[in-house]
Design a protein around this motif. Structure first.
Motif, mmCIF file in Angstrom:
data_model
loop_
_atom_site.group_PDB
_atom_site.id
_atom_site.type_symbol
_atom_site.label_atom_id
_atom_site.label_comp_id
_atom_site.label_asym_id
_atom_site.label_seq_id
_atom_site.Cartn_x
_atom_site.Cartn_y
_atom_site.Cartn_z
ATOM 1 N N HIS A 21 35.949 102.897 40.087
ATOM 2 C CA HIS A 21 36.302 104.313 40.063
ATOM 3 C C HIS A 21 35.068 105.141 40.424
ATOM 4 C CE1 HIS A 21 39.959 103.008 38.179
ATOM 5 N NE2 HIS A 21 40.365 104.238 37.921
ATOM 6 N N TYR A 57 36.475 111.038 36.637
ATOM 7 C CA TYR A 57 36.692 109.780 37.339
ATOM 8 C C TYR A 57 37.783 109.988 38.388
ATOM 9 C CZ TYR A 57 33.887 106.504 34.581
ATOM 10 O OH TYR A 57 32.855 105.813 34.013
ATOM 11 N N ARG A 71 32.678 108.162 39.949
ATOM 12 C CA ARG A 71 32.269 109.080 38.886
ATOM 13 C C ARG A 71 31.483 110.226 39.517
ATOM 14 N NH1 ARG A 71 27.592 108.618 36.144
ATOM 15 N NH2 ARG A 71 27.482 106.420 36.738
#
Length: 350
Positions: A178, A215, A180
């Motif tokens: 993911h 995220y 960030r």
């Protein structure tokens, strides 16, 4: 006689320094103009998503549950991507787009990565799809812009920078990496697009993180889930039956950061593709296909993008000797009733 050269030198210094004072202002104005351009181009493709569920207690209707978030057109036929927490277990949903309220059909959800796919319903309409970046630059420091509707207010941008691409958060391991970013989001902005400086979608905002970050699911993973849902009505999760872990090893100070990590098989689950392929506990995975395996994400990201029936060619190091291991991916079995996906903080308005 001596003061003239000093005065001339001082004047030259002041003249040389004056552009330096103006340069940051010009740079900021340039960035501001670019962000406004991104917003103007992408804004017509971003929609407000409403999800509604009527709750019953016995034969009596109870107060309905209503959620509001953000989504965006991913194709001209009205397919909208948004966060799974925006849709939840809603019975019905609709979108607000260009001062219209359009009914939408729920095509599918993927709780494992918190993604939902819906389709706006309007006869003979062609919708402005956002460009999906083919090979996004997700390097740390890349500028990104998150678009969304904060607190049910008008669309607005949140500008930030990529802080990392994470495969884990604390003890939680994600199914795939993911993005960030330090974009502080408010309720209502979940499900919106994360854009690069060219206005291309690099991710979908799926959760808040800490107090000032978010995220986003990378667009390559979202496209895979979208294709699954459009073809079969539900996401197709791959399954290999391996539990892998990364270990930091002691190396010379001159070694590269990636060479400090080794990826090992912690457990081979019985009666799984990995067991049938011949994996063994403590095998070190050194290659997947032709790519070197340097971090845990190198394995999990590639597996996530596969489907049942795909072949994966691994190279493992076992007792100091390299061994090829060929594995056929299977469909992921249903999770146990007690199993839960990694939980993230949703960014939706109730």
């Amino acid at each position: 006689m001596k003061s003239a050269p000093i005065s001339s030198l001082l004047a030259a210094i002041l003249l040389a320094a004056s552009p330096l004072r103006a340069e940051p202002t010009n740079l900021l104005q340039s960035v501001e103009a670019e962000i406004k351009t991104v917003l103007a181009k992408a804004g017509p493709s971003v929609v407000k998503v409403h999800a509604h569920r009527q709750i019953q207690i016995g034969d009596l209707p109870y107060a309905p549950a209503h959620r509001v978030g953000t989504g965006f057109f991913a194709s001209a036929d009205g397919v909208v991507l948004t966060a799974g927490t925006v849709i939840g277990d809603a019975d019905t949903c609709w979108i607000e787009w260009q001062d219209e309220k359009l009914p939408a059909r729920i095509l599918g959800r993927c709780p494992r990565v918190n993604l939902a796919v819906i389709q706006a319903q309007k006869r003979d309409a062609s919708f402005p799809a956002l460009p999906l970046c083919g090979t996004p630059d997700l390097s740390v420091g890349s500028l990104v812009v998150a678009l969304g509707f904060p607190y049910d207010l008008p669309l607005g941008p949140v500008v930030g920078f990529i802080q990392g691409v994470d495969i884990r958060r604390g003890d939680q391991i994600f199914p795939t990496s993911h993005i960030r970013a330090n974009c502080k989001l408010n309720p209502g902005q979940g499900g919106g697009p994360l854009l690069n400086a060219r206005g291309e979608v690099v991710g979908i905002v799926v959760a808040a993180h800490l107090n000032d970050q978010c995220y986003a699911l990378p667009i390559c993973a979202a496209k895979k889930v979208l294709a699954d849902i459009r073809q079969t009505g539900q996401p197709q999760h791959p399954w290999v039956g391996l539990e892998v872990t990364e270990r930091e090893r002691v190396v010379e100070a001159t070694a590269t950061p990636f060479s400090r990590w080794q990826i090992y098989v912690r457990e081979v689950m019985s009666n799984t593709p990995a067991a049938r392929a011949g994996f063994q506990n403590q095998d070190q995975i050194i290659r997947l296909g032709t790519n070197q395996v340097q971090r845990l994400a190198d394995v999990l990201d590639q597996i996530f993008l596969r489907r049942a029936g795909d072949r994966l060619e691994f190279t493992v190091l076992r007792n100091g000797v390299e061994h090829p291991v060929s594995l056929t991916v299977a469909a992921r079995p249903p999770p146990p009733a007690s199993g839960v996906a990694p939980r993230l903080v949703p960014v939706v308005s109730d």
